[in-house]
Write an enzyme that holds these catalytic residues in place. Structure first.
Site, PDB file in Angstrom:
ATOM      1  N   LYS A  63      84.251 -80.263  48.899  1.00 42.46           N
ATOM      2  CA  LYS A  63      85.513 -79.788  48.322  1.00 42.46           C
ATOM      3  C   LYS A  63      86.549 -80.895  48.155  1.00 42.46           C
ATOM      4  CE  LYS A  63      84.919 -75.047  48.696  1.00 42.46           C
ATOM      5  NZ  LYS A  63      85.073 -73.776  49.252  1.00 42.46           N
ATOM      6  N   LYS A  86      74.586 -73.205  44.316  1.00 42.82           N
ATOM      7  CA  LYS A  86      74.702 -71.817  44.779  1.00 42.82           C
ATOM      8  C   LYS A  86      75.569 -71.018  43.810  1.00 42.82           C
ATOM      9  CE  LYS A  86      78.705 -71.604  47.754  1.00 42.82           C
ATOM     10  NZ  LYS A  86      79.380 -71.345  48.965  1.00 42.82           N
ATOM     11  N   LYS A  88      81.928 -68.791  42.219  1.00 47.01           N
ATOM     12  CA  LYS A  88      82.887 -68.838  41.122  1.00 47.01           C
ATOM     13  C   LYS A  88      83.377 -70.264  40.903  1.00 47.01           C
ATOM     14  CE  LYS A  88      87.173 -66.896  39.526  1.00 47.01           C
ATOM     15  NZ  LYS A  88      88.546 -66.820  39.983  1.00 47.01           N
TER      16      LYS A  88
HETATM   17  P1  TYM Z   1      82.690 -67.118  51.749  1.00 47.32           P
HETATM   18  O1  TYM Z   1      83.874 -66.302  51.421  1.00 47.32           O
HETATM   19  O2  TYM Z   1      82.426 -68.351  50.952  1.00 47.32           O
HETATM   20  O3  TYM Z   1      81.410 -66.222  51.667  1.00 47.32           O
HETATM   21  C1  TYM Z   1      81.313 -64.999  52.380  1.00 47.32           C
HETATM   22  C2  TYM Z   1      79.884 -64.737  52.808  1.00 47.32           C
HETATM   23  O4  TYM Z   1      79.036 -64.705  51.658  1.00 47.32           O
HETATM   24  C3  TYM Z   1      77.990 -65.655  51.797  1.00 47.32           C
HETATM   25  N1  TYM Z   1      77.692 -66.232  50.474  1.00 47.32           N
HETATM   26  C4  TYM Z   1      76.478 -66.272  49.936  1.00 47.32           C
HETATM   27  N2  TYM Z   1      75.289 -65.843  50.402  1.00 47.32           N
HETATM   28  C5  TYM Z   1      74.210 -66.030  49.602  1.00 47.32           C
HETATM   29  N3  TYM Z   1      74.285 -66.623  48.381  1.00 47.32           N
HETATM   30  C6  TYM Z   1      75.453 -67.074  47.877  1.00 47.32           C
HETATM   31  N4  TYM Z   1      75.502 -67.628  46.683  1.00 47.32           N
HETATM   32  C7  TYM Z   1      76.629 -66.900  48.675  1.00 47.32           C
HETATM   33  N5  TYM Z   1      77.943 -67.205  48.495  1.00 47.32           N
HETATM   34  C8  TYM Z   1      78.569 -66.798  49.616  1.00 47.32           C
HETATM   35  C9  TYM Z   1      78.534 -66.711  52.758  1.00 47.32           C
HETATM   36  O5  TYM Z   1      77.500 -67.427  53.383  1.00 47.32           O
HETATM   37  C10 TYM Z   1      79.325 -65.855  53.710  1.00 47.32           C
HETATM   38  O6  TYM Z   1      78.492 -65.286  54.705  1.00 47.32           O
HETATM   39  N6  TYM Z   1      84.055 -69.609  55.837  1.00 47.32           N
HETATM   40  C11 TYM Z   1      83.600 -68.324  55.368  1.00 47.32           C
HETATM   41  C12 TYM Z   1      84.537 -67.191  55.710  1.00 47.32           C
HETATM   42  C13 TYM Z   1      84.809 -67.081  57.173  1.00 47.32           C
HETATM   43  C14 TYM Z   1      83.913 -66.588  58.168  1.00 47.32           C
HETATM   44  C15 TYM Z   1      84.640 -66.659  59.387  1.00 47.32           C
HETATM   45  C16 TYM Z   1      82.607 -66.112  58.138  1.00 47.32           C
HETATM   46  C17 TYM Z   1      85.976 -67.412  57.781  1.00 47.32           C
HETATM   47  N7  TYM Z   1      85.867 -67.155  59.120  1.00 47.32           N
HETATM   48  C18 TYM Z   1      84.051 -66.271  60.606  1.00 47.32           C
HETATM   49  C19 TYM Z   1      82.033 -65.713  59.362  1.00 47.32           C
HETATM   50  C20 TYM Z   1      82.745 -65.784  60.553  1.00 47.32           C
HETATM   51  C21 TYM Z   1      83.483 -68.397  53.857  1.00 47.32           C
HETATM   52  O7  TYM Z   1      84.145 -69.161  53.216  1.00 47.32           O
HETATM   53  O8  TYM Z   1      82.681 -67.460  53.303  1.00 47.32           O
END
Ligand code: TYM
Length: 329
Positions: free
Chosen positions: A111, A195, A198
Site C-alpha cells: 500500500k 486478488k 476494489k
Molecule cells: P478486509 O476488509 O480487506 O477483508 C475482510 C475479509 O475478507 C477477506 N477477503 C478475501 N477473501 C478471499 N478472497 C478475496 N479476494 C478477499 N478479499 C478480502 C479478508 O481476508 C478478510 O477476512 N484487516 C482486515 C480487517 C480487520 C480484521 C480485524 C479482521 C481489522 N481488524 C481483526 C480480523 C480480525 C481487513 O482489512 O480485511
C-alpha cells in the site's frame, strides 16, 4: 463454547471475495462458536476516505452481515469506533511492536509502494497493532480470515506472546487463524494473478460487488479471463482463471472441487461460465433482497447498539486488566 472474532474494513463496497473468504464462513461459525463480528472503520481511515462513503459503507457492511445470514441473537455485531477500547489498546500495543516488524508487513509494503514517505499516514504503518487489539481484547481462540490477513494474525500472536513473556503471566489468549481451503483468495476476474479487490482493479470488471446489479455481475463472470485449453480442471498455477471460477462455484454451491470437475468434465467454457454466472447472480439477488428489508430500518440501529453494549462490557474489562498489568492503573 470457544470464542471467535473477525472484521471487515469499510474502505470500499464489499466484494464477492469478502463474502466467500469471510462472511459466508461466519454464518456457519455462529452456531458453533461465541462469535463477534465488527466493521473496522478505524482501519479504513488508514487510507483517505470520503466521509459520506465511509459512513455508507460501514452501515452497508453491518446490513450485509445480517443479509448474508448472521443472526444478531447468535452473534455480536458492532462498529469498531463504538468501542473506544480498540483505539486505546491499539496504542498500548504500538509500544510493544517493533519498527522492523511493521516494515516487513506485506500489506504495508504494497500500500505504501510508489508513495513518498512524506505522504504515507503513520496509521497505515501501525495498522497491525490496532488489528491485534481488535482480537486480543476479546480473549478469542480463533480468527477466521482470508489468506491476505494471515501475516496480520502472525504478528498478533507475536505481540501477545511477547507481552505474556515480558510480564510472566497469561495476559492474552493466543489466537489461532482459520483459513478455509476453498475461497481463501478469490482472484480478479480480469487478472487472476491479483486478488479480487476494489482498490487493486481500477476497471471494476475484475471485481464483483455484493451490492451491484446482479445482471452486471453475470456479465462480468461471462467475460472473465480463462485459457485456451477448454478443460474445467483445478490447477491454480497453470489455469489461474478457470481455477478461480471453480473456487467461486464450489464455494457458492457448497460442493467439492472434484464434484465440480466431474460435473463439467464434458462441458465447454461457455457452459461452465454460465453455471458460475447463474449461481453468482442468484446469490447476489438473495443477499440484496434481504439487504433492502434491513438497511434503512430502526432495527439496524438497535442491533448495532446492542452489539456495542455487549462488546464494550468485555473490552473495558480486558483493557483494565491489561492496564493493571502494565502499571497504568
Ligand atoms: P478486509 O476488509 O480487506 O477483508 C475482510 C475479509 O475478507 C477477506 N477477503 C478475501 N477473501 C478471499 N478472497 C478475496 N479476494 C478477499 N478479499 C478480502 C479478508 O481476508 C478478510 O477476512 N484487516 C482486515 C480487517 C480487520 C480484521 C480485524 C479482521 C481489522 N481488524 C481483526 C480480523 C480480525 C481487513 O482489512 O480485511
Amino acid at each position: 463454547m470457544k470464542k471467535m472474532i473477525s472484521g471487515i474494513k469499510p474502505s470500499g463496497s464489499p466484494t464477492l471475495g469478502n463474502y466467500i473468504g469471510a462472511i459466508k464462513n461466519f454464518v456457519h461459525y455462529q452456531n458453533e462458536y461465541e462469535l463477534y463480528v465488527f466493521i473496522a472503520d478505524l482501519h479504513a481511515i488508514t487510507i483517505r476516505q470520503d466521509p459520506l462513503e465511509l459512513k455508507r459503507n460501514t452501515l452497508d457492511i453491518a446490513t450485509l452481515y445480517i443479509a448474508c445470514g448472521l443472526n444478531p441473537n447468535k452473534c455480536t455485531i458492532f462498529v469498531q469506533t463504538d468501542v473506544l477500547e480498540h483505539a486505546n489498546l491499539g496504542f498500548i500495543l504500538n509500544c510493544f511492536t517493533y519498527m522492523g516488524e511493521l516494515t516487513r508487513m506485506t500489506q504495508f509494503k504494497e500500500k505504501s509502494q510508489n508513495t513518498n514517505n512524506d505522504s504515507i499516514g503513520v496509521g497505515l504503518f501501525t495498522y497491525p497493532p490496532l488489528m491485534a487489539a481488535d482480537i486480543l481484547l476479546y480473549d478469542v481462540d480463533y480468527v477466521p480470515v482470508g489468506e491476505d490477513q494471515v501475516q496480520h494474525l502472525e504478528i498478533t500472536r507475536d505481540i501477545a506472546i511477547r507481552i505474556n513473556n515480558l510480564y510472566n503471566q497469561k495476559v492474552f489468549v493466543i489466537p489461532d487463524k482459520i483459513v478455509n481451503k476453498v475461497g481463501a483468495r478469490i482472484k480478479s476476474l480480469q487478472d487472476p494473478s491479483k486478488k479480487m479487490s476494489k482498490s487493486e482493479d481500477p476497471s471494476d470488471k475484475g471485481c464483483i460487488f455484493l451490492l451491484e446489479d446482479p445482471n452486471k455481475a453475470y456479465k462480468k463472470i461471462m467475460s472473465a479471463v480463462t485459457d485456451n485449453e477448454m478443460l474445467v480442471k483445478y490447477d491454480p498455477d497453470n489455469k489461474p482463471g478457470i481455477s478461480n471460477l471453480i473456487q467461486i462455484y464450489c464455494s457458492l454451491k457448497d460442493v467439492s472441487i472434484e464434484t465440480c470437475e466431474e460435473e463439467f468434465k464434458d462441458s465447454n467454457y461457455g457452459t461452465f461460465k454460465k453455471a458460475v454466472a447463474e449461481i453468482v447472480k442468484t446469490t447476489l439477488e438473495n443477499i440484496q433482497s434481504r439487504f433492502k428489508e434491513i438497511r434503512y430500518t430502526d432495527k439496524l440501529a438497535e442491533i448495532l447498539n446492542e452489539g456495542k453494549l455487549k462488546a464494550q462490557k468485555i473490552a473495558s474489562k480486558k483493557l483494565l486488566e491489561i492496564e493493571k498489568v502494565i502499571g497504568l492503573k
